[in-house]
Structure formats: structure tokens, C-alpha cells
Design an enzyme around this catalytic site. Structure first.
Site, PDB file in Angstrom:
ATOM      1  N   TYR A  73       0.759  -1.147  -0.035  1.00 34.30           N
ATOM      2  CA  TYR A  73      -0.181  -0.069  -0.128  1.00 34.30           C
ATOM      3  C   TYR A  73       0.945   1.403  -0.174  1.00 34.30           C
ATOM      4  CZ  TYR A  73      -4.583  -1.989   0.813  1.00 34.30           C
ATOM      5  OH  TYR A  73      -5.929  -2.796   0.722  1.00 34.30           O
ATOM      6  N   SER A  74       1.457   1.388   1.114  1.00 32.39           N
ATOM      7  CA  SER A  74       2.292   2.735   1.409  1.00 32.39           C
ATOM      8  C   SER A  74       3.518   3.058   0.144  1.00 32.39           C
ATOM      9  CB  SER A  74       3.046   2.886   2.516  1.00 32.39           C
ATOM     10  OG  SER A  74       1.989   2.899   3.509  1.00 32.39           O
ATOM     11  N   GLU A  83      -8.843  -5.439   8.764  1.00 30.47           N
ATOM     12  CA  GLU A  83      -7.345  -5.172   9.563  1.00 30.47           C
ATOM     13  C   GLU A  83      -7.506  -5.008  11.151  1.00 30.47           C
ATOM     14  OE1 GLU A  83      -3.477  -2.443   8.876  1.00 30.47           O
ATOM     15  OE2 GLU A  83      -5.283  -1.646   8.424  1.00 30.47           O
TER      16      GLU A  83
END
Length: 396
Positions: free
Chosen positions: A133-134, A249
């Protein structure tokens, strides 16, 4: 919310407690307490073997439906499992991202072929997953993703960079949010692509942490390839899939986290008793506040999970997940600060070769708690805009 355990639940708690007591013995006993936050590098291969031992006895993916290899446990039985696992001081899971994030996402959004291909190896702990993601310019602002994937025949070609990718250096696959529609911006034109990491075109560089470990990584994709059918959901519609994953999550497994927090708090209290700092009324009050707050956090988490289960809240957008993340992250950071105050001058010194004690590591790692998994600022924006209906924050 009724927290009274049924006879069936009590029997299940006794079953898992007995099983863990019997099996966390011999060679496995040496793994107790290893691999926690800031210590993910510890005994990875041995912990992987332990996870496969769990799988062989049916103790992985316990909340998954039976048709996908799980046990189909009720919400409360999942809570019991994770609490007892934490209380036994069993080693930290190496399969967390596959079991709690990618697996449920594939069940919710994937094709039947994807379910058949990817779910069994997660249950068996045969394939490990990382989260792509990041990025350097898209950390908490995930919609600013610049990694790109273009279709070349029957394969996606991926170019870009991910960062803070936990355990990528020991993972087999990475679920990558990539921009697949040229000219698209923000959350439009993104796809959720499953990318094998053990190939040319993928370079993984571990990032050394203050805690001396290197569980985070930079991942560079330079012409890496993934089969065309390895997009979960529709191409260009990956934002919904990515947000759906974030809803998983903060699921039931995080309740085991509060048991670990309680053990850490007990250790700080024991140190305070040992060095006499417990006699300081300010220190004593701060420790008491932490104990009360942790109990409240656990109760809130249980209520929130019950509401999600009952359809009264949305794990992704109803606010409960954001509130829980804010609460435990800030609590854990304060625990690290109190731990250093209790340690006093002793906490300022590292051992030979930069060896940290448990409270130094707790303090340093907990600095990141309010950043990873969605920073405090992002969680507050979610609550303000999506739950309270306040105006969106202006973008420069």
C-alpha cells in the site's frame, strides 16, 4: 452485548488452553514470547515451523468458513482463541497478513479460481504475504498511489515503489494497489493486483529500525510481472477492494493484542515495584490509569465487534475501527513513556552492541503506533467526515 460464556464456549476455552499447554513444550517452548512488535525478525524460520504445526492441527484461520479451510468459529469463540493464544505467550504469527487481510479480501471480492488458488496455501502457511500500500508520497494518503501496472498480453507489468512493507523480505507474494488507468487520479483507476515477489524485476531492501530489527522494507518494481487474472475485483475498481481489506485489518485478532498489552503493563509495574518508583504517587496514578483504560479499550472493542457482527456498524466506515485504532495506539505510546520514566537513568543506556531491554524497545517501537495502520490524523478525518458528516479537509 452479553459477555457471559456459554458451556460450549467454556469448553472451547479449556480445549484451546489445554492444547497450547501441551504443544508449547519441548522445542516449541523456546519460542515463547518471540516475534512481538519491534521483534518480528526473531526466530522467523522456527516461528514459521510453529505456524505450520498449528495448521496441521487445524488452528489457523479459525474464523474462516469451513468450506475455505477454517473452523467457522463464532465471533466469541474467535475472541477466546486469540485471547488464549496471547495468554499462553505463544510466538507471534508469521501469517498475519495472509490470514487476516488477504484471505478475507479474496473471499469477499475474488473469483472462484482465485479462492481455490490462494486460500489453501494461506491455511497451510505455505505462502506468506506482504502488503503493498504505502509509497514515499502515498503513506496515509493511499489515493495518491503512483505505482503503475499496464497490461501486456496476458500479464500485468508493474513499475513503482512501495515502502514500509512489513516482512516483504520473507514473503512470497504481495497484494499491490497500483494505478492501471493512465491519466487517472486519486481513488479512480486503481487495481488490486497480486504480485509474486520471487522474480526478476522485484528488489527488496530492508530498512534498519531504531529497535535494531529490519522488519520493514522498501520494494522496487521494475518490470515485475503478474498474470492478467491476478486482479482482485474489477480492474480500475481497486479502491473498493483496498478499503474493504482495511475493514478486516482491525478484526477480532486485535483483541489478543490487548492481552499482550496487559502483560507489558504488568512487566512495567513489576519493574516499578523492584526499583521503588511505585512509591511515587504520580507514577502509581499513571499506572492505575493505564490499567483502567486498557480494560475500557477491551470492552469497547468487544462491543464494536458485536455491532459489526450484528450489522449495526461497518468495519470499514462505521467509525468503530478508527476509534479502536486511536485508543490502543495512544495507550501503547503512553505505556512506553511510563516505562521509560519507571526505568529512570537506566533506560538511557543500551547494552553492548546496542542491545535494548524490553522497555527500551517498547518505548522506541510504540513511537510508530500512531502512524502505521492509518495515522491518527487519518483516523480523525474518517470520524469527522464519514461518521460526523463534517466538511472535508481542504486539500492544497
Amino acid at each position: 452485548m452479553d459477555l457471559t460464556e456459554s458451556n460450549e464456549d467454556r469448553a472451547f476455552r479449556a480445549e484451546i488452553r489445554e492444547w497450547l499447554g501441551d504443544h508449547l513444550a519441548g522445542e516449541w517452548a523456546e519460542l515463547k514470547g518471540l516475534g512481538g512488535p519491534g521483534r518480528e525478525h526473531e526466530a522467523h524460520d522456527e516461528r514459521l515451523a510453529w505456524n505450520r504445526h498449528l495448521a496441521a492441527h487445524g488452528w489457523t484461520c479459525v474464523g474462516w468458513p469451513e468450506e475455505h479451510g477454517g473452523r467457522g468459529l463464532s465471533l466469541w469463540q474467535q475472541v477466546i482463541f486469540h485471547e488464549e493464544y496471547a495468554r499462553s505467550d505463544a510466538p507471534a504469527d508469521v501469517n498475519h497478513l495472509g490470514e487476516t487481510l488477504l484471505g478475507p479480501t479474496v473471499m469477499a471480492f475474488g473469483t472462484e479460481e482465485q479462492k481455490k488458488r490462494f486460500l489453501p496455501p494461506i491455511v497451510a502457511v505455505e505462502e506468506l504475504w506482504a502488503q503493498g500500500y504505502s509509497e514515499p508520497d502515498a503513506g496515509s494518503d493511499l489515493a495518491n498511489v503512483q505505482t503503475r501496472a499496464r497490461l501486456d498480453g496476458d500479464e500485468w507489468v508493474i513499475d513503482g515503489q512501495k515502502v514500509w512493507t512489513s516482512m516483504a523480505h520473507v514473503s512470497d507474494w504481495c497484494f499491490v494497489v497500483a494505478r492501471t488507468e493512465p491519466g487517472s487520479t486519486r481513488h479512480h483507476g486503481l487495481s488490486f493486483v497480486l504480485v509474486p515477489l520471487r522474480q526478476e524485476g522485484v528488489e527488496i531492501r530492508p530498512i534498519e529500525q531504531l529497535t535494531s530489527g529490519s522488519e520493514f522494507n522498501e520494494v522496487f518494481f521494475s518490470g515485475a510481472r503478474a498474470a492478467a487474472d491476478l486482479v482482485v475485483g474489477e480492474p480500475g475498481k481497486g479502491w473498493a477492494v483496498a478499503m474493504g481489506l482495511l475493514g478486516f485489518e482491525r478484526g477480532v485478532s486485535t483483541l489478543g493484542q490487548t492481552v499482550g498489552f496487559a502483560r507489558e503493563l504488568d512487566a512495567v509495574v513489576a519493574r516499578a515495584r523492584g526499583n521503588g518508583s511505585i512509591d511515587d504517587p504520580i507514577v502509581r496514578d499513571r499506572l492505575a490509569d493505564l490499567k483502567v483504560e486498557l480494560s475500557a479499550i477491551r470492552s469497547f472493542a468487544l462491543r464494536a465487534l458485536a455491532q459489526v457482527e450484528g450489522g449495526q456498524d461497518s468495519a470499514a466506515g462505521g467509525g468503530a475501527g478508527s476509534i479502536f485504532k486511536l485508543a490502543w495506539a495512544r495507550w501503547h505510546r503512553r505505556l512506553g513513556e511510563v516505562a521509560m520514566d519507571v526505568a529512570g537513568a537506566e533506560g538511557l543506556l543500551a547494552g553492548p552492541g546496542y542491545t535494548l531491554d524490553e522497555h527500551q524497545r517498547l518505548f522506541l517501537f510504540s513511537r510508530a503506533d500512531t502512524i502505521y495502520g492509518g495515522s491518527d490524523e487519518i483516523q480523525l478525518n474518517i470520524l469527522a467526515e464519514r461518521v460526523l458528516g463534517l466538511p472535508k479537509e481542504p486539500r492544497g
